[in-house]
Write a protein that holds these residues in place. Sequence first.
Motif, short mmCIF file in Angstrom:
data_model
loop_
_atom_site.label_atom_id
_atom_site.label_comp_id
_atom_site.label_asym_id
_atom_site.label_seq_id
_atom_site.Cartn_x
_atom_site.Cartn_y
_atom_site.Cartn_z
N THR A 131 45.75 28.25 4.51
CA THR A 131 45.73 28.88 5.72
C THR A 131 45.68 30.29 5.89
OG1 THR A 131 47.05 27.17 6.60
CG2 THR A 131 47.07 28.95 7.86
N LEU A 132 46.23 31.14 4.91
CA LEU A 132 46.17 32.67 4.99
C LEU A 132 44.74 33.04 4.86
CD1 LEU A 132 48.07 34.87 4.96
CD2 LEU A 132 48.10 34.77 2.33
N VAL A 133 43.90 32.58 3.97
CA VAL A 133 42.72 33.10 3.82
C VAL A 133 41.64 32.70 5.04
CG1 VAL A 133 42.68 32.88 1.43
CG2 VAL A 133 41.71 30.96 2.65
N PHE A 143 57.04 34.46 14.06
CA PHE A 143 57.36 34.89 12.38
C PHE A 143 57.07 33.50 11.71
CE2 PHE A 143 58.80 35.37 8.31
CZ PHE A 143 58.13 36.42 7.84
N LEU A 144 56.15 33.33 10.83
CA LEU A 144 55.87 32.06 10.02
C LEU A 144 56.00 32.51 8.66
CD1 LEU A 144 52.36 30.81 11.87
CD2 LEU A 144 54.85 30.40 12.35
N PRO A 145 56.81 31.85 8.01
CA PRO A 145 57.05 32.25 6.40
C PRO A 145 56.17 31.71 5.76
CG PRO A 145 58.49 30.30 7.01
CD PRO A 145 57.89 31.13 8.45
N LEU A 146 55.59 32.33 4.67
CA LEU A 146 54.83 31.84 3.67
C LEU A 146 55.44 30.68 2.92
CD1 LEU A 146 53.32 34.97 1.85
CD2 LEU A 146 52.47 33.82 3.90
N GLU A 147 54.39 29.62 2.75
CA GLU A 147 54.83 28.40 2.04
C GLU A 147 53.97 28.18 0.75
OE1 GLU A 147 54.40 24.15 3.10
OE2 GLU A 147 56.01 24.81 4.24
N PRO A 148 54.59 28.28 -0.50
CA PRO A 148 55.72 28.54 -0.90
C PRO A 148 56.35 29.56 -0.60
CG PRO A 148 54.60 28.68 -2.80
CD PRO A 148 53.53 28.19 -1.86
N ALA A 149 57.78 29.91 -0.41
CA ALA A 149 58.61 30.87 0.02
C ALA A 149 58.32 32.19 -0.82
CB ALA A 149 59.89 30.65 0.35
N LEU A 150 58.20 33.28 -0.26
CA LEU A 150 58.02 34.55 -0.97
C LEU A 150 58.90 35.66 -0.39
CD1 LEU A 150 56.42 36.56 -2.77
CD2 LEU A 150 54.85 36.92 -1.43
N TRP A 169 47.42 30.02 15.92
CA TRP A 169 48.14 29.76 14.75
C TRP A 169 49.59 29.55 15.46
CZ3 TRP A 169 44.63 29.56 11.24
CH2 TRP A 169 43.57 30.55 11.32
N GLY A 170 49.88 29.69 16.59
CA GLY A 170 51.24 29.67 17.05
C GLY A 170 52.20 28.42 16.93
N MET A 171 51.40 27.19 16.72
CA MET A 171 52.03 26.18 16.35
C MET A 171 52.37 25.74 15.03
SD MET A 171 52.23 24.88 19.59
CE MET A 171 52.76 23.39 19.34
#
Length: 294
Positions: free
Chosen positions: A185-187, A256-263, A175-177
Amino acid sequence: MELRTLKYFLAVAREQNMTEAANVLHVTQPTLSRQMADLERELGCTLFVRTNRATMLTADGMRLRQRAEEILQLVQQTEDEMGTKREVAGVVRIGAGETQAMRVLTDAFAELRRNHPRVTCQLYTGNADAVEERLERGLVDFALMIEPVNVEKYDHLELPARDTVGVVVGTHSPWGMLDAVTPQTLVQMPLLVSSRTTHQTFDLATWSNGLVKPGQLNVVGTFDLIGNAALLAEAGTACVLGIDHLPELQTSRLRFLPLEPALTTGSVVAWKRHRIFSPACEAFLEQLRATLEQ
């Protein structure tokens, strides 16, 4: 039960040896042994497992140790507060979650110390469940908790800083890229999530417009503080659902990968309603309000 007996008990628990504890307390070993035997009779339980080499606590002994430490801490705090009538002095006890919002409290305390150098602090770090439990038990004066939290029964201040919610991943993990994490992606990620149970951590169902449903996440474990969880992220074993700008995450081995849409999520400082504060806590709250106004 006398305070002196509790101090003796804690010394034995700490030294794990009756003779060594007696030396520390400057009493004879038979006297100390008799005191501990009297304490066991008074409580109606066995506090120690005695061997030729060590004196270890039983389960009841460990419970008493926790309570004894709390009792003596409260006694010491009371003595400090009652003995400082002219000058603001004493301890301010703060429980806090891991968030950049803590800087507001530390700035306020630093300013307080400049004006009142006899004020000290005790800091406890934990998630919102653990911090609120200590607030309820009177073991902290102020609780900094990351939302969502139920503050109806507390007085509180909302802090202006907001934390970005995202996922911590190992730089060299699959997931680093990525630049961000979408619901799709989160699930798919093996996640470590907060161990909070009293309060829901993040409302991912609303964030994802229903794409992420309860129980759909691939949760491989839980964590309290993010430091050790970050080591698993470094190894590529798991991804950590949390917030940004924490010192433990400032390493080239993590992203650190922010959630999209932003939270984003906010924080509150809470304290018990109708609580009678010590002069030190009153001064801290006043300084905290002034810091927020600035």
